[in-house]
Enzyme design. Structure first.
Site, PDB file in Angstrom:
ATOM      1  CB  SER A   1      -1.030  -0.070   1.067  1.00  0.00           C
ATOM      2  OG  SER A   1      -0.230   0.285   2.386  1.00  0.00           O
ATOM      3  CE  LYS A   2      -0.470   8.345  -0.009  1.00  0.00           C
ATOM      4  NZ  LYS A   2      -1.683   9.084   0.344  1.00  0.00           N
ATOM      5  NE  ARG A   3      -1.913   5.189   6.045  1.00  0.00           N
ATOM      6  CZ  ARG A   3      -1.786   6.566   5.973  1.00  0.00           C
ATOM      7  NH1 ARG A   3      -0.735   7.155   5.660  1.00  0.00           N
ATOM      8  NH2 ARG A   3      -2.996   7.407   5.917  1.00  0.00           N
TER       9      ARG A   3
END
Length: 509
Positions: A264-266
């Site tokens: 994910s982006k995180r």
RNA sequence: GCCCCGUUCGUCUAGUUGGCCUAGGACGCAAGAUUUUCAUUCUUGAAAUCAGGGGUUCGAAUCCCCUACGGGGUACCA
């Protein structure tokens, strides 16, 4: 006769393109090109509430940077235009109606609030509510209401959705090209909404209708779609489109490098690597997410790395051109398990590609950086510098820190090197070196090397100390390419100035 | 919870019709060589009893079953 291969990449413009999406697109592209087919870009923006300004442009720009070209689609056009689902809004309603007429779907008038209440109710009993063949008889829909009631509700513009009517206890067989046969029972499947109360179709309806209308031959998409694939298969059946139904291939997911779970982006922010092809400025939050392009990756390296994340030709070669990938690719050789993103390997690929890239091409980009920093030098000089330093760069963004000393004197001198290599006799020795350098002509790397070596030997000096001290004067650190190359590149005058300056700063008298 | 998919060195993977697998390669890691430095490069090495347990078979990483673990799905999101 084999039908033409037509595949599509169908992102929804809800933000920047995720690197997993890039891989999905790449596999579609490779498959299309291999089969001399068409690769189509379709924008799936049926959820108006999730629309993000600039996302569509971002997607198009990202593929341009990567060198993946579409044959048809948004921004290109084609025989099946429009390719943006919001522009196709008007065509879906009649298909929803067709399903209702054929008794494959029904109107449902339950409001979101009512559904919430039912769900909470079920939860309280530790059960899970699903709108399906078991529960639909207790809900407010055209199956439970009389036709007059339904007509009245419709006439009075009561909001409704259209739900698919799954037949009871029926096995749905999916023939996945990667996973082979997958069987699911309709009793476990829920009556998915096909048409929303805002007049837009859901993904499920739009995707099947468009794939049919656009004559898509193969649907290659992420594994997250596998659970809803039985619905799609049933929709083809309900419409009577089984004969031309595309083949399905569900790709394994890209997992985060540490631990498990979808990338994910995180994770990118946390581990310091990009999850998006290009840098993205979120218009709503003003957040900036890093991109491969800005981090100094070569597009071809990204393609190569991504291609091998979940697919393998079965040979030991690892570096492939796009042409090679196109000819070697096969859906059958895609692995079934999710792949963890490996930052080190991505770095290695990029290093390899930097070595393969022409100096002139690297120099063109590097020169932009130099101009921004206020250095305006002949491009031939920049090309020569690039040739000397590229082997020590993993990213094109490292060109400056690996070669700044070709353009400007060091601003500081590494304390550790001073401690180790700067002896009390060093300044005197260096002054003699200056005198020697002054006499050297022509001032070429090979000649300088010869003269300096001879001098050091004749005077019984310590080669390591002299050379490292000299490097310290010119570079400021214990790094960089061959010293003689640096000396000849920056020239006699500059070399002598830097030595004098270093002596003054390190050993002030 | 329920449904579906998966599981070979730390990571990506080879292995696809069971025997040539004492499980191969790459990244990373370790050691050494080269080098005035840092990198690069080269050589060598450690690293998976093929998730675990049962079968089938003369023989299984490869076929079957169970268990465990991981992932995905379970929205009027895609």
């Amino acid at each position: 006769m084999k039908k033409e291969v037509r595949v599509r990449f169908a992102p929804s413009p809800t933000g920047p393109l995720h690197i997993g999406g890039v891989r999905t697109a790449l596999y579609n592209y490779l498959f299309a090109k291999q089969n001399k087919g068409k690769f189509i870009l379709r924008i799936e923006d049926t959820d108006q509430t999730r629309f993000v300004e600039g996302a569509e442009e971002y997607i198009i720009e990202a593929f341009q940077w990567l060198g993946i070209e579409f044959d048809e689609g948004v921004g290109i056009g084609g025989d099946f235009a429009p390719y943006r689902q919001s522009d196709r809004k008007s065509i879906y309603k009649k298909y929803a109606q067709e399903l209702i007429d054929k008794d494959w779907a029904y109107y449902a008038f339950d409001t979101p609030e009512e559904l919430d209440v039912v769900r909470k109710d079920f939860e309280a009993q530790k059960k899970n509510f699903q709108y399906d063949c078991q529960t639909r008889s207790n809900m407010r829909n055209s199956l439970t209401l009389s036709s007059n009631q339904v007509k009245e509700l419709l006439d009075s513009n009561t909001p409704y959705v259209v739900r698919f009517k799954f037949p009871e206890n029926t096995e749905v067989h999916i023939n996945d090209m990667i996973r082979k046969e997958v069987i699911m029972n309709t009793n476990l499947l829920d009556d998915k909404v096909l048409y929303k109360s805002d007049g837009m179709p859901t993904y499920h309806l739009a995707n099947v209708v468009d794939d049919h209308l656009m004559q898509i031959s193969h649907v290659i998409r992420g594994e997250e779609w596998l659970p809803s694939c039985p619905l799609h298969v049933m929709l083809y059946k309900a419409f009577g489109w089984e004969e031309t139904m595309p083949e399905f291939a569900h790709l394994p997911l890209l997992l985060k490098p540490d631990g498990n779970g979808k990338l994910s982006k995180r994770d990118g922010d946390r581990l310091g690597f990009p999850v998006f092809p290009l840098e993205w400025h979120d218009p709503k939050t003003n957040e900036i997410s890093s991109g491969y392009r800005e981090k100094g990756y070569i597009p071809k390296a990204v393609i190569n790395f991504l291609a091998l994340l979940g697919w393998n030709a079965g040979i030991e070669q690892e570096i492939f051109t796009m042409e090679e990938l196109i000819s070697l690719f096969s859906i059958e050789k895609i692995s079934k398990a999710g792949a963890k993103f490996d930052l080190d390997k991505a770095k290695w690929f990029n290093h390899q590609y930097i070595q393969m890239t022409q100096n002139s091409e690297l120099a063109k980009n590097f020169n932009q950086t130099l101009i921004e920093k206020g250095f305006n030098l002949p491009i031939t000089y920049v090309e020569e510098v690039v040739g000397l330093i590229k082997e020590r760069c993993n990213f094109t963004t490292e060109l400056w820190e690996q070669g700044y000393f070709f353009f400007t004197p060091p601003e500081a001198y590494d304390e550790k090197i001073i401690k180790k290599r700067w002896k009390p006799t060093t300044p005197n020795n260096l002054i003699q070196i200056i005198e020697l350098l002054d006499t050297i002509e022509p001032f070429s790397s090979a000649i300088i090397e010869e003269k300096l070596h001879n001098y050091i030997e004749e005077n019984q000096l310590n080669m390591g100390d002299i050379m490292n001290a000299l490097r310290l004067c010119l570079v400021g650190q214990g790094k960089g390419p061959h010293l003689y190359d640096i000396i000849s590149m920056i020239g006699k005058k500059e070399t002598i100035e830097r030595i004098n300056k270093a002596i003054k700063i390190i050993s002030p008298q």
